[in-house]
Motif scaffolding. Structure first.
Motif: not given
Length: 119
Positions: A62-86
């Motif tokens: 359900s998330a493929k093609g719309r969501f992107t997970i990434s991590r910024d180790n310098a900020k000790n943070t993981v992100y979830l970019q969510m586009n085309s939300l339903k």
């Protein structure tokens, strides 16, 4: 001990975007595999996306093609970019950090952030 704090949730119209953050304190998040989970009212919690300490990623269909997970180790943070939300993306989103060593398993959860997709 790892403390995880999610942020970035809110109300967004269908087709909109949000970026969720999972900020860690108390330990280095880069050594953990991290997953974003969501739970909608009356439904079971489900894995939306995961990222390993080596930056390999996986997504729910359900998330493929719309969501992107990434991590910024310098900020000790993981992100979830969510586009085309339903509207069906509406849920409480929580991050989870896990790590296994010889004889021990570490598992931490944040408190969650509400995402509401509605016009």
């Amino acid at each position: 001990q790892v403390q995880l704090v999610e942020s970035g949730g809110g109300l967004v119209q269908p087709g909109g975007s949000l970026r969720l953050s999972c900020a860690a304190s108390g330990s280095i998040l880069s050594i953990y595999d991290v997953g974003w989970y969501r739970q909608a009212p009356g439904k079971q919690r489900e894995l939306v996306a995961g990222i390993t300490s080596g930056r390999s990623t996986n997504y729910a269909d359900s998330a493929k093609g719309r969501f992107t997970i990434s991590r910024d180790n310098a900020k000790n943070t993981v992100y979830l970019q969510m586009n085309s939300l339903k509207p069906e993306d509406t849920a409480v989103y929580s991050c989870n950090a896990v790590r296994s060593t010889i004889g021990r398993k570490f598992n931490y959860w944040g408190q969650g952030t509400q995402v509401t997709v509605s016009s």
